[in-house]
Motif scaffolding. Structure first.
Motif, PDB file in Angstrom:
ATOM      1  N   ILE A 189     -22.288 -28.869   8.282  1.00 13.85           N
ATOM      2  CA  ILE A 189     -20.933 -29.053   7.737  1.00 13.85           C
ATOM      3  C   ILE A 189     -20.024 -27.920   8.195  1.00 13.85           C
ATOM      4  N   THR A 190     -20.543 -26.710   8.229  1.00  6.73           N
ATOM      5  CA  THR A 190     -19.749 -25.574   8.697  1.00  6.73           C
ATOM      6  C   THR A 190     -19.375 -25.746  10.170  1.00  6.73           C
ATOM      7  N   CYS A 191     -20.259 -26.328  10.943  1.00  2.81           N
ATOM      8  CA  CYS A 191     -19.972 -26.577  12.368  1.00  2.81           C
ATOM      9  C   CYS A 191     -18.853 -27.594  12.579  1.00  2.81           C
ATOM     10  N   SER A 192     -18.446 -28.273  11.535  1.00  2.00           N
ATOM     11  CA  SER A 192     -17.365 -29.256  11.677  1.00  2.00           C
ATOM     12  C   SER A 192     -16.053 -28.614  12.112  1.00  2.00           C
ATOM     13  N   THR A 193     -15.957 -27.294  12.027  1.00  2.00           N
ATOM     14  CA  THR A 193     -14.739 -26.632  12.503  1.00  2.00           C
ATOM     15  C   THR A 193     -14.618 -26.681  14.022  1.00  2.00           C
ATOM     16  N   LEU A 194     -15.617 -27.202  14.683  1.00  2.00           N
ATOM     17  CA  LEU A 194     -15.476 -27.432  16.128  1.00  2.00           C
ATOM     18  C   LEU A 194     -14.310 -28.386  16.405  1.00  2.00           C
ATOM     19  N   LEU A 195     -13.974 -29.208  15.417  1.00  2.00           N
ATOM     20  CA  LEU A 195     -12.811 -30.091  15.557  1.00  2.00           C
ATOM     21  C   LEU A 195     -11.550 -29.282  15.843  1.00  2.00           C
ATOM     22  N   VAL A 196     -11.439 -28.111  15.233  1.00  2.00           N
ATOM     23  CA  VAL A 196     -10.263 -27.259  15.444  1.00  2.00           C
ATOM     24  C   VAL A 196     -10.233 -26.731  16.877  1.00  2.00           C
ATOM     25  N   VAL A 197     -11.397 -26.487  17.448  1.00  2.00           N
ATOM     26  CA  VAL A 197     -11.464 -26.015  18.837  1.00  2.00           C
ATOM     27  C   VAL A 197     -10.986 -27.107  19.787  1.00  2.00           C
ATOM     28  N   ILE A 198     -11.440 -28.329  19.517  1.00  2.00           N
ATOM     29  CA  ILE A 198     -11.097 -29.458  20.375  1.00  2.00           C
ATOM     30  C   ILE A 198      -9.656 -29.908  20.155  1.00  2.00           C
ATOM     31  N   SER A 199      -9.259 -30.036  18.898  1.00  2.00           N
ATOM     32  CA  SER A 199      -7.922 -30.510  18.553  1.00  2.00           C
ATOM     33  C   SER A 199      -7.386 -29.724  17.366  1.00  2.00           C
ATOM     34  N   MET A 254      -7.973 -30.170   7.271  1.00  2.00           N
ATOM     35  CA  MET A 254      -8.387 -29.111   6.357  1.00  2.00           C
ATOM     36  C   MET A 254      -7.291 -28.652   5.412  1.00  2.00           C
ATOM     37  N   PHE A 255      -6.047 -28.604   5.905  1.00  2.00           N
ATOM     38  CA  PHE A 255      -4.966 -28.040   5.104  1.00  2.00           C
ATOM     39  C   PHE A 255      -3.808 -28.998   4.866  1.00  2.00           C
ATOM     40  N   GLY A 256      -3.802 -30.136   5.547  1.00  2.00           N
ATOM     41  CA  GLY A 256      -2.730 -31.101   5.355  1.00  2.00           C
ATOM     42  C   GLY A 256      -1.402 -30.661   5.929  1.00  2.00           C
ATOM     43  N   ALA A 257      -1.427 -29.663   6.771  1.00  2.00           N
ATOM     44  CA  ALA A 257      -0.188 -29.147   7.347  1.00  2.00           C
ATOM     45  C   ALA A 257      -0.497 -28.419   8.644  1.00  2.00           C
ATOM     46  N   LEU A 258       0.540 -28.238   9.418  1.00  2.00           N
ATOM     47  CA  LEU A 258       0.426 -27.496  10.665  1.00  2.00           C
ATOM     48  C   LEU A 258       1.337 -26.274  10.606  1.00  2.00           C
ATOM     49  N   PRO A 259       0.903 -25.153  11.171  1.00  2.00           N
ATOM     50  CA  PRO A 259       1.815 -24.016  11.246  1.00  2.00           C
ATOM     51  C   PRO A 259       2.986 -24.372  12.151  1.00  2.00           C
ATOM     52  N   SER A 260       4.139 -23.836  11.837  1.00  2.00           N
ATOM     53  CA  SER A 260       5.338 -24.174  12.610  1.00  2.00           C
ATOM     54  C   SER A 260       5.239 -23.706  14.053  1.00  2.00           C
ATOM     55  N   ALA A 261       4.412 -22.734  14.316  1.00  2.00           N
ATOM     56  CA  ALA A 261       4.320 -22.178  15.667  1.00  2.00           C
ATOM     57  C   ALA A 261       3.059 -22.635  16.403  1.00  2.00           C
ATOM     58  N   PHE A 275     -11.875 -29.115  -1.169  1.00  2.00           N
ATOM     59  CA  PHE A 275     -13.252 -29.427  -0.775  1.00  2.00           C
ATOM     60  C   PHE A 275     -13.917 -28.220  -0.131  1.00  2.00           C
ATOM     61  N   ALA A 276     -13.227 -27.577   0.795  1.00  2.00           N
ATOM     62  CA  ALA A 276     -13.799 -26.411   1.478  1.00  2.00           C
ATOM     63  C   ALA A 276     -14.058 -25.276   0.495  1.00  2.00           C
ATOM     64  N   ILE A 277     -13.152 -25.069  -0.447  1.00  2.00           N
ATOM     65  CA  ILE A 277     -13.324 -23.999  -1.442  1.00  2.00           C
ATOM     66  C   ILE A 277     -14.545 -24.280  -2.315  1.00  2.00           C
ATOM     67  N   VAL A 278     -14.666 -25.509  -2.799  1.00  2.00           N
ATOM     68  CA  VAL A 278     -15.796 -25.871  -3.665  1.00  2.00           C
ATOM     69  C   VAL A 278     -17.104 -25.828  -2.874  1.00  2.00           C
ATOM     70  N   PHE A 279     -17.096 -26.408  -1.680  1.00  2.00           N
ATOM     71  CA  PHE A 279     -18.300 -26.418  -0.852  1.00  2.00           C
ATOM     72  C   PHE A 279     -18.753 -24.997  -0.524  1.00  2.00           C
ATOM     73  N   ASP A 280     -17.822 -24.161  -0.058  1.00  2.00           N
ATOM     74  CA  ASP A 280     -18.181 -22.788   0.306  1.00  2.00           C
ATOM     75  C   ASP A 280     -18.632 -21.989  -0.914  1.00  2.00           C
ATOM     76  N   SER A 281     -17.992 -22.200  -2.059  1.00  2.00           N
ATOM     77  CA  SER A 281     -18.402 -21.501  -3.288  1.00  2.00           C
ATOM     78  C   SER A 281     -19.817 -21.901  -3.686  1.00  2.00           C
ATOM     79  N   ALA A 282     -20.120 -23.194  -3.627  1.00  2.00           N
ATOM     80  CA  ALA A 282     -21.467 -23.665  -3.965  1.00  2.00           C
ATOM     81  C   ALA A 282     -22.496 -23.097  -2.993  1.00  2.00           C
ATOM     82  N   ALA A 283     -22.145 -23.077  -1.711  1.00  2.00           N
ATOM     83  CA  ALA A 283     -23.061 -22.519  -0.712  1.00  2.00           C
ATOM     84  C   ALA A 283     -23.333 -21.044  -1.003  1.00  2.00           C
ATOM     85  N   ILE A 284     -22.303 -20.302  -1.338  1.00  2.00           N
ATOM     86  CA  ILE A 284     -22.477 -18.880  -1.652  1.00  2.00           C
ATOM     87  C   ILE A 284     -23.408 -18.705  -2.844  1.00  2.00           C
TER      88      ILE A 284
END
Length: 132
Positions: free
Chosen positions: A18-28, A36-43, A108-117
């Motif tokens: 599940i943590t490896c799913s951030t590869l999506l950010v590398v690709i797109s 993940m955040f429902g928004a894009l940075p303006s820059a 989801f990421a906050i809850v998932f990461d908290s549970a993993a910790i």
């Protein structure tokens, strides 16, 4: 505690995948940040932001890969778990501290990461007490 110790390999594999799913950010970066955040940075169109966002995705995926690898290498488990906990705690702290506009989408990421910790810390403390 025995359930965690007995299943740590599978727990690490699931959390790592599940943590490896951030590869999506590398690709797109756009698709990854929107999911993940429902928004894009303006820059985001600027070169340096593309580099930083993609690098962030790659580094998080690397932590996931480390968990997957360490699942099969018991000698590396504690180290990998500590690194993953620090990474996940940092992400949670940053989102809670600076990302108020994104809490709903990042929940989801906050809850998932908290549970993993919590699970990983329980494992670390149980294995530490067994070695004493």
């Amino acid at each position: 505690m025995h359930a965690i110790e007995g299943n740590i390999k599978w727990i690490m594999l699931v959390v790592g995948l599940i943590t490896c799913s951030t590869l999506l950010v590398v690709i797109s970066p756009q698709a990854g940040l929107m999911s993940m955040f429902g928004a894009l940075p303006s820059a985001l169109d600027e070169g340096v932001t593309q580099i930083l966002v993609r690098n962030w995705g790659a580094l998080i995926a690397l932590v996931g890969g480390m968990l997957i690898y360490a699942a099969f290498r018991p000698a590396l488990r504690s180290f990998s778990i500590v690194v993953a906990c620090i990474s996940k705690a940092t992400f949670i702290s940053l989102v809670l501290g600076f990302g108020g506009d994104y809490w709903d989408q990042a929940l989801f990421a906050i809850v998932f990461d908290s549970a993993a910790i919590v699970i990983f810390l329980m494992y670390l403390f149980s294995t530490d007490s067994n070695q004493s």
